[in-house]
Write a protein that holds these residues in place. Structure first.
Motif, short mmCIF file in Angstrom:
data_model
loop_
_atom_site.label_atom_id
_atom_site.label_comp_id
_atom_site.label_asym_id
_atom_site.label_seq_id
_atom_site.Cartn_x
_atom_site.Cartn_y
_atom_site.Cartn_z
N LEU A 227 40.34 42.23 36.74
CA LEU A 227 39.76 42.66 38.01
C LEU A 227 38.72 43.77 37.83
CD1 LEU A 227 42.77 42.53 40.51
CD2 LEU A 227 41.39 40.68 39.54
N ASN A 228 37.93 43.64 36.79
CA ASN A 228 36.76 44.51 36.64
C ASN A 228 35.65 44.01 37.57
OD1 ASN A 228 37.63 46.37 34.53
ND2 ASN A 228 37.65 44.56 33.19
N ASP A 229 34.72 44.92 37.89
CA ASP A 229 33.64 44.57 38.81
C ASP A 229 32.83 43.39 38.29
OD1 ASP A 229 34.39 46.62 40.48
OD2 ASP A 229 32.86 48.03 39.74
N PHE A 230 32.32 42.59 39.21
CA PHE A 230 31.50 41.44 38.85
C PHE A 230 30.10 41.87 38.46
CE2 PHE A 230 28.41 38.15 40.18
CZ PHE A 230 28.80 37.14 39.31
N ASN A 231 29.62 41.34 37.34
CA ASN A 231 28.25 41.55 36.88
C ASN A 231 27.61 40.19 36.68
OD1 ASN A 231 26.22 41.70 34.46
ND2 ASN A 231 26.32 43.79 35.24
N LEU A 232 26.48 39.98 37.33
CA LEU A 232 25.86 38.66 37.37
C LEU A 232 25.55 38.11 35.98
CD1 LEU A 232 24.80 36.53 39.38
CD2 LEU A 232 22.56 37.64 39.23
N GLU A 233 25.19 38.97 35.04
CA GLU A 233 24.77 38.50 33.71
C GLU A 233 25.90 38.50 32.70
OE1 GLU A 233 21.89 37.12 33.14
OE2 GLU A 233 21.35 37.49 35.23
N ASN A 234 26.84 39.44 32.82
CA ASN A 234 27.81 39.65 31.74
C ASN A 234 29.25 39.26 32.05
OD1 ASN A 234 25.76 40.75 30.07
ND2 ASN A 234 25.95 42.71 31.13
N SER A 235 29.58 39.04 33.31
CA SER A 235 30.96 38.67 33.64
C SER A 235 31.22 37.21 33.30
CB SER A 235 31.22 38.89 35.12
OG SER A 235 31.18 40.26 35.45
N SER A 236 32.38 36.93 32.73
CA SER A 236 32.72 35.55 32.38
C SER A 236 33.20 34.76 33.59
CB SER A 236 33.81 35.53 31.30
OG SER A 236 34.97 36.21 31.75
N ARG A 237 33.77 35.45 34.58
CA ARG A 237 34.31 34.79 35.77
C ARG A 237 33.60 35.26 37.03
NH1 ARG A 237 36.33 30.57 34.22
NH2 ARG A 237 37.41 30.35 36.22
N LEU A 238 33.69 34.46 38.08
CA LEU A 238 33.28 34.86 39.43
C LEU A 238 34.52 34.66 40.30
CD1 LEU A 238 31.41 35.60 41.76
CD2 LEU A 238 30.61 33.22 41.79
N ILE A 239 35.22 35.76 40.59
CA ILE A 239 36.45 35.71 41.38
C ILE A 239 36.13 36.27 42.76
CG2 ILE A 239 38.84 36.49 41.55
CD1 ILE A 239 38.75 36.79 38.43
N LEU A 240 36.23 35.40 43.76
CA LEU A 240 35.84 35.75 45.12
C LEU A 240 37.08 35.92 45.99
CD1 LEU A 240 33.81 32.88 44.37
CD2 LEU A 240 32.46 34.38 45.84
N ILE A 241 37.20 37.06 46.64
CA ILE A 241 38.26 37.32 47.60
C ILE A 241 37.62 37.31 48.98
CG2 ILE A 241 40.19 38.83 48.21
CD1 ILE A 241 40.23 38.05 45.26
N PHE A 242 38.14 36.45 49.86
CA PHE A 242 37.47 36.31 51.16
C PHE A 242 38.51 36.19 52.29
CE2 PHE A 242 37.73 32.28 48.97
CZ PHE A 242 38.21 31.37 49.92
N GLU A 243 38.03 36.36 53.51
CA GLU A 243 38.92 36.37 54.68
C GLU A 243 38.16 35.86 55.88
OE1 GLU A 243 40.02 40.46 55.15
OE2 GLU A 243 37.95 41.13 55.11
N HIS A 244 38.86 35.71 57.01
CA HIS A 244 38.20 35.33 58.26
C HIS A 244 37.14 36.37 58.63
CE1 HIS A 244 40.78 31.94 59.58
NE2 HIS A 244 41.70 32.54 58.87
N ALA A 245 35.98 35.89 59.09
CA ALA A 245 34.91 36.80 59.48
C ALA A 245 35.27 37.51 60.79
CB ALA A 245 33.62 36.02 59.65
#
Length: 245
Positions: A227-245
């Motif tokens: 759960l490290n911060d997402f970096n567009l170039e260097n992160s291996s994963r894209l983990i999205l946490i989302f909810e009702h708007a």
């Protein structure tokens, strides 16, 4: 005879060879991720979780061990048959198409380990997002654990081979028409097999568009299972946490 299964997600997952090729996926890493994720979401014990595209249920089983009520669903009957051997009170599995919402609602819906973007029809990706929304309780969280397309394409290994249980798997990877392909060829007991994995190269901006159109909002992004911060170039994963708007 070469068995060429182009609709791979409906057939490749049902073969024993899929499970042989990926048998070394890290259980310790998966368990760390589940502990980190449920802690971040502050899910109370006995909260209900839907494991969407659960495979043989490794995440589901561990989430249940952590104290949650878990339902695992997958399109692969073979995978669900194996998962059902682990069923007990508070842990159930069923064959289900994730494009369609279940009638039940959950405190959290998890879609893990790049189990998204398989569909031939782009509309089915959005239908899955809509289904997740319908499956969430009003204060529930959706989680999609996807590859970071930028990182994957930049570091793509064009070809390699693996020998597992006496089978030589020859793998070729390439990007074409907005998809990342993996061709898998091998011979077993004198018979040649050829399968293909095909995953849409969905970027963060694509996901944000899906969510906006579905009436969902991103709560946070992570770039790995710690759960490290997402970096567009260097992160291996894209983990999205989302909810009702």
């Amino acid at each position: 005879m070469i068995k060429d299964e182009t609709k791979w997600y409906a057939s490749w997952f049902d073969t024993k060879y899929y499970h042989i090729l990926y048998k070394d996926r890290g259980y310790a890493e998966a368990e760390d991720f589940m502990r980190n994720l449920t802690s971040f979401l502050q899910l109370k014990k006995e909260a209900s979780i839907l494991d969407l595209a659960c495979g043989k249920g490794r995440h589901s089983v561990y989430l249940h061990e952590l104290g949650y009520n878990v339902t695992g669903v997958d399109l692969s009957k073979n995978s669900i048959d194996k998962a059902k051997q682990k069923e007990e009170n508070g842990l159930q599995f069923k064959v289900h198409d994730m494009c369609l919402p279940l009638a039940e609602k959950f405190d959290a819906v998890f879609n893990l380990f790049t189990s998204f973007g398989y569909f031939e029809n782009e509309e089915d990706n959005f239908k899955t997002i809509q289904a997740i929304k319908e499956e969430l309780k009003p204060n529930g969280y959706g989680v999609i654990d996807f590859m970071n397309v930028n990182y994957v394409i930049k570091n793509l290994v064009s070809q390699n081979s693996k020998t597992i249980q006496g089978i030589d798997f020859h793998l070729k990877r390439y990007v074409e028409d907005g998809y990342i392909f993996k061709n898998i060829e091998f011979t077993d007991e004198g018979e040649e097999f050829k399968f293909q994995e095909k995953v849409k190269a969905i970027t963060l901006s694509h996901f944000e568009e899906y969510f906006k159109n579905a009436g969902l909002k991103v709560k946070t992004l992570f770039g790995d299972y710690q759960l490290n911060d997402f970096n567009l170039e260097n992160s291996s994963r894209l983990i999205l946490i989302f909810e009702h708007a």
